[in-house]
Scaffold this motif. Sequence first.
Motif, PDB file in Angstrom:
ATOM      1  N   ILE A 247      44.847  92.590  80.106  1.00 23.00           N
ATOM      2  CA  ILE A 247      44.395  93.535  81.129  1.00 23.00           C
ATOM      3  C   ILE A 247      43.875  94.785  80.420  1.00 23.00           C
ATOM      4  O   ILE A 247      44.277  95.056  79.292  1.00 23.00           O
TER       5      ILE A 247
ATOM      6  N   ALA B 250      42.367  98.169  71.138  1.00 26.71           N
ATOM      7  CA  ALA B 250      43.425  97.836  70.173  1.00 26.71           C
ATOM      8  C   ALA B 250      43.358  96.368  69.734  1.00 26.71           C
ATOM      9  O   ALA B 250      43.884  96.003  68.692  1.00 26.71           O
ATOM     10  N   GLY B 251      42.734  95.519  70.538  1.00 24.20           N
ATOM     11  CA  GLY B 251      42.602  94.116  70.125  1.00 24.20           C
ATOM     12  C   GLY B 251      43.228  93.117  71.076  1.00 24.20           C
ATOM     13  O   GLY B 251      43.495  91.977  70.697  1.00 24.20           O
ATOM     14  N   LYS B 252      43.420  93.494  72.324  1.00 16.58           N
ATOM     15  CA  LYS B 252      44.077  92.585  73.279  1.00 16.58           C
ATOM     16  C   LYS B 252      43.237  91.334  73.546  1.00 16.58           C
ATOM     17  O   LYS B 252      43.737  90.222  73.506  1.00 16.58           O
TER      18      LYS B 252
ATOM     19  N   ASN C 291      33.416  96.385  73.162  1.00 10.17           N
ATOM     20  CA  ASN C 291      33.548  95.188  74.013  1.00 10.17           C
ATOM     21  C   ASN C 291      34.776  95.338  74.913  1.00 10.17           C
ATOM     22  O   ASN C 291      35.719  94.555  74.865  1.00 10.17           O
ATOM     23  N   SER C 292      34.730  96.384  75.710  1.00 14.41           N
ATOM     24  CA  SER C 292      35.922  96.711  76.505  1.00 14.41           C
ATOM     25  C   SER C 292      35.981  95.876  77.790  1.00 14.41           C
ATOM     26  O   SER C 292      35.000  95.802  78.540  1.00 14.41           O
ATOM     27  N   SER C 293      37.136  95.270  78.038  1.00 13.47           N
ATOM     28  CA  SER C 293      37.308  94.504  79.291  1.00 13.47           C
ATOM     29  C   SER C 293      37.394  95.504  80.427  1.00 13.47           C
ATOM     30  O   SER C 293      38.220  96.416  80.393  1.00 13.47           O
TER      31      SER C 293
ATOM     32  N   GLU D 223      46.358 100.042  73.681  1.00  9.38           N
ATOM     33  CA  GLU D 223      45.281 100.937  74.149  1.00  9.38           C
ATOM     34  C   GLU D 223      43.958 100.197  74.213  1.00  9.38           C
ATOM     35  O   GLU D 223      43.817  99.126  73.613  1.00  9.38           O
TER      36      GLU D 223
ATOM     37  N   GLY E  17      43.275  98.157  78.719  1.00  7.71           N
ATOM     38  CA  GLY E  17      44.315  98.983  78.084  1.00  7.71           C
ATOM     39  C   GLY E  17      44.301 100.410  78.582  1.00  7.71           C
ATOM     40  O   GLY E  17      43.378 100.844  79.290  1.00  7.71           O
TER      41      GLY E  17
ATOM     42  N   PHE F 214      42.943  84.352  70.313  1.00  7.79           N
ATOM     43  CA  PHE F 214      43.747  83.657  69.286  1.00  7.79           C
ATOM     44  C   PHE F 214      44.848  82.822  69.939  1.00  7.79           C
ATOM     45  O   PHE F 214      45.114  81.697  69.541  1.00  7.79           O
TER      46      PHE F 214
HETATM   47  N1  LIG Z   1      42.323  90.657  64.994  1.00  7.54           N
HETATM   48  C1  LIG Z   1      41.154  91.272  64.874  1.00  7.54           C
HETATM   49  N2  LIG Z   1      40.395  91.085  63.805  1.00  7.54           N
HETATM   50  C2  LIG Z   1      39.233  91.733  63.674  1.00  7.54           C
HETATM   51  N3  LIG Z   1      38.735  92.585  64.542  1.00  7.54           N
HETATM   52  C3  LIG Z   1      39.446  92.810  65.632  1.00  7.54           C
HETATM   53  C4  LIG Z   1      40.694  92.175  65.868  1.00  7.54           C
HETATM   54  N4  LIG Z   1      41.176  92.609  67.013  1.00  7.54           N
HETATM   55  C5  LIG Z   1      40.272  93.458  67.497  1.00  7.54           C
HETATM   56  N5  LIG Z   1      39.241  93.595  66.658  1.00  7.54           N
HETATM   57  C6  LIG Z   1      38.054  94.474  66.850  1.00  7.54           C
HETATM   58  O1  LIG Z   1      38.379  95.465  67.816  1.00  7.54           O
HETATM   59  C7  LIG Z   1      37.495  95.388  68.930  1.00  7.54           C
HETATM   60  C8  LIG Z   1      38.257  95.672  70.173  1.00  7.54           C
HETATM   61  O2  LIG Z   1      39.153  94.611  70.418  1.00  7.54           O
HETATM   62  P1  LIG Z   1      39.436  94.098  71.885  1.00  7.54           P
HETATM   63  O3  LIG Z   1      38.206  94.022  72.652  1.00  7.54           O
HETATM   64  O4  LIG Z   1      40.251  92.897  71.763  1.00  7.54           O
HETATM   65  O5  LIG Z   1      40.290  95.322  72.417  1.00  7.54           O
HETATM   66  P2  LIG Z   1      41.073  95.428  73.770  1.00  7.54           P
HETATM   67  O6  LIG Z   1      42.447  95.898  73.443  1.00  7.54           O
HETATM   68  O7  LIG Z   1      40.964  94.182  74.542  1.00  7.54           O
HETATM   69  O8  LIG Z   1      40.323  96.604  74.497  1.00  7.54           O
HETATM   70  P3  LIG Z   1      40.083  96.880  76.053  1.00  7.54           P
HETATM   71  O9  LIG Z   1      41.394  97.293  76.669  1.00  7.54           O
HETATM   72  O10 LIG Z   1      39.125  98.005  76.043  1.00  7.54           O
HETATM   73  O11 LIG Z   1      39.537  95.649  76.649  1.00  7.54           O
HETATM   74  C9  LIG Z   1      36.920  93.986  68.865  1.00  7.54           C
HETATM   75  O12 LIG Z   1      35.671  93.925  69.448  1.00  7.54           O
HETATM   76  C10 LIG Z   1      36.879  93.706  67.396  1.00  7.54           C
HETATM   77  O13 LIG Z   1      35.730  94.274  66.866  1.00  7.54           O
END
Ligand SMILES: Nc1ncnc2c1ncn2[C@@H]1O[C@H](COP(=O)(O)OP(=O)(O)OP(=O)(O)O)[C@@H](O)[C@H]1O
Length: 852
Positions: A288, A18-20, A65-67, A15, A290, A26
């Motif tokens: 991509i 979620a942290g993608k 920080n949503s992509s 979603e 979420g 990483f």
């Molecule tokens: N492994 C992690 N350790 C610590 N914080 C994290 C980690 N993964 C994600 N986060 C936190 O969650 C936030 C959202 O993560 P991220 O931007 O990667 O989500 P996303 O799944 O890419 O969302 P979107 O689809 O909206 O782009 C990050 O800005 C960070 O604050």
Amino acid sequence: MMNDGVNQSLMISGESGAGKTETAKFAVQYLAALGGGNVGIECQILQTSCLLEAFGNSKTSMNDNSSRFGKLIEIHFTAAGKICGSKIRTFLLEKSRVVQLANGERSYHIFYQLCAGAPQALRERLNLKMANEYNYLAQSDCLVINGVDDAQRFLKFMETLDIFQISKGEQDQAFAMLAAVLWLGNISFHAIDYENHVEASNDEALINAARLIGCEPHELKEALSARRIQTEEGNIVEKFTMQQAIDARDALAKFIYASLFDWLVEQINNLLEVGKQHTGWSISILDIYGFESFKKNSFEQFCINYANERLQQHFNRHIFKLEQEEYELDGIDGVKVDFADNQECLDLFEKKPIGLLSLLDEDLHSPDANDATLANKLKQNLNGMACFKGDKGRVFGVRHFAGEVLYDTNDFLKKNQDSLNPELIELLSSCNGQLPQLFAIKMLNQTLEPATSLDSPNQSVSAKFKGKLFKLMQRLEKTKPHFICCIKPNRKQLPGMYEEDLVSQQLRCSGVLEAVRMSRSGYPTRMTHQEFADRYGFLLLETNESQDPLSISVAVLKQFNMLPGMYQIGYTKLYLRIGLIGVLEDRRKQVLQTGKYTDEANKGSTLLTAIIGLQSVIRGCLVRKHFSNSHKLIPSRSKQKLVRENSEANDIPNEQSSAMAELQRRVVDAEASLGQKQQENATLQEQLQQYEAKMKKMDEQLQQSEAKMKKTEEQLQQSEAKMKKTEEMLRKQTAPLQASLAAAKKSEGSAMEEVGGRENGVSSLVKEFEQQKQSFEDDINKTTQPASNMNSYEELRKLKRRFRAWKKDYKVRLKETKAIVRKHRHQDSDKTRKKWWPNRGKVLQNCGKSPS
Ligand SMILES: Nc1ncnc2c1ncn2[C@@H]1O[C@H](COP(=O)(O)OP(=O)(O)OP(=O)(O)O)[C@@H](O)[C@H]1O
């Protein structure tokens, strides 16, 4: 990748928030560390996120920080496995965010960073103000992100531009474009007549925007206030209404920003280009946007969630469908997991002509269509579909794999069209600045593309999106996929907080639970017998007498006391449970490093294997016990399997010996299966030989038939010639008969009328002649037709014989009839003579002459 010789991909799903993106970073770090060779390039690859996130990420209500775009990072490797370059492909940036924001959300980070962090000289050049003074940014009440220093991030951004060797001049131009977008948003319009026509106001915003893009203010004003329409009589100028003017202004702002984003990606790719070192080896990382579900969802969520459905299908296909197919094909039993297939939802989007995307595109150029009629049309056409739900007004719902989402069709049509007036493209192409010209040329080139091309401006946004998504999937299909599913722990974006319902819902919807089940009951590592023997065969302490890969593989497993439950032997591959490959790799590494095989290490690995095996058996035992309590009888289970499971469960104390017995049994099984395969092979060989012999025979027969055909053809030609001759002869022969008949008929003349019965004889002969003539002609035709059978020559001869016989008989009868006719004519003429003869004597006498 280097071992398998297959390019790989890493698909990161989850979603929004979620942290993608973090995980993708990483992964890049990991690959950079692993493939570290060219120190510069790994660093640069890692730095790309700073630029891309500034331009492509923003704060939404789900993620700070949503992509707002999709990206595929291809990392290329040399033949030695070192990173040698990279290529970034991006997908559908959410352009509408530049001009329209929901409450609590921000536009792209770079705008706030520029406003907060631009050095004084740059501020002056751009006549830059603070973020809250720009309408596009100030429309939502959210200008800052907690804990984020935009000014500091801007400095970092500038440093990164230097790393990517983007010159100061180019940097200035790029910032000018960003500032121009912000100033465009401040351009206002005022009414100029009573027909609601407007024009742009001559204010600071117009002057600054025009200066930054490199044109005169009046030129920009004209392009934003009216458009030319071509008619048969010539061009006419149509003045804009307020809404049309705002749309034109926003379209220009979106176009400049999206073009600038593409330009930046191009600059990054130029620097990371693989160049001459290109080997074709690559690992791609897909990050991509979420799955999203807000209170109000629009066209952007519609596209994003559709993309997520496609990615989920890719996951399902590889984790469940293909995996189960492979087990079945290789004779591995017992691995079957039910999963939620999202094909129905994809059909709802993609089906033609009645699917969400097709119906949406249908309205693209329809003057009568609007957002309300679109909603009605969708409901009328799709209400019967399982994943569709009609709702009130302009709202409709879709049951996605990750949950139900309600979409509001408001602005769907406008967002799907996303076109730029030709006047605005013309304006950009005539600007002083290099970048506006570049953007305009690119756009003009796209207008020359065929209407069906993905780049053609005639294509709708959703059609382009779908096309790009399909291309992406094709690219991914060519790689060996890996999946990472990110799970969002809470809705508040807080660390150390775990919302159980949210987590379980994501686990359920994403298919992760089923994937774990599949992985535990399945065999995630698999190698062909040959690959396994090649990689681990040298670890064997005793030389194996048999050199076939299967025996070597089994001997290796036996030597390391691998428990039978830890692997399965397929027809072509060995299937290993989780953990086993690690043990084998440790052993291999140790032998390669030390050159020997220590007993200590062997004991350690044996112990580890035994522990893993024991754990697996106990876990299996507990699960079976639990399972048999709830399902006393499972009819579909094969007897053999029950026996095997029971013996496993009962033999825990004698684990080792039972394991050996099981191993031996498997070896015997494998050998038996090998023997069976060889036998099958021999049978197949035999069949092949038989087929070959048959083929040869058929070949010969074919040649014979061809020769016969040729002969028959010749015969046919001969018989045709003969037949022609016969025909002529028949014609010649019938001609005198015909003549005789005609003469007979003629000589009958009026006498025939009187002779009554005799007349019938002649008439019937005439009739017979005509009939026979017709019949012979028909028969000749039949015999000589191309489709007739190959005995036409014989038929013709028979016909000839029949004709001669008839002719003979007919001639006789004709002669007889002629004689009769002649005789009667004689008698009749005598009678006639007797009638008029005395009169003649009288006359002669009267004339003094004597009758002679
Ligand atoms: N492994 C992690 N350790 C610590 N914080 C994290 C980690 N993964 C994600 N986060 C936190 O969650 C936030 C959202 O993560 P991220 O931007 O990667 O989500 P996303 O799944 O890419 O969302 P979107 O689809 O909206 O782009 C990050 O800005 C960070 O604050």
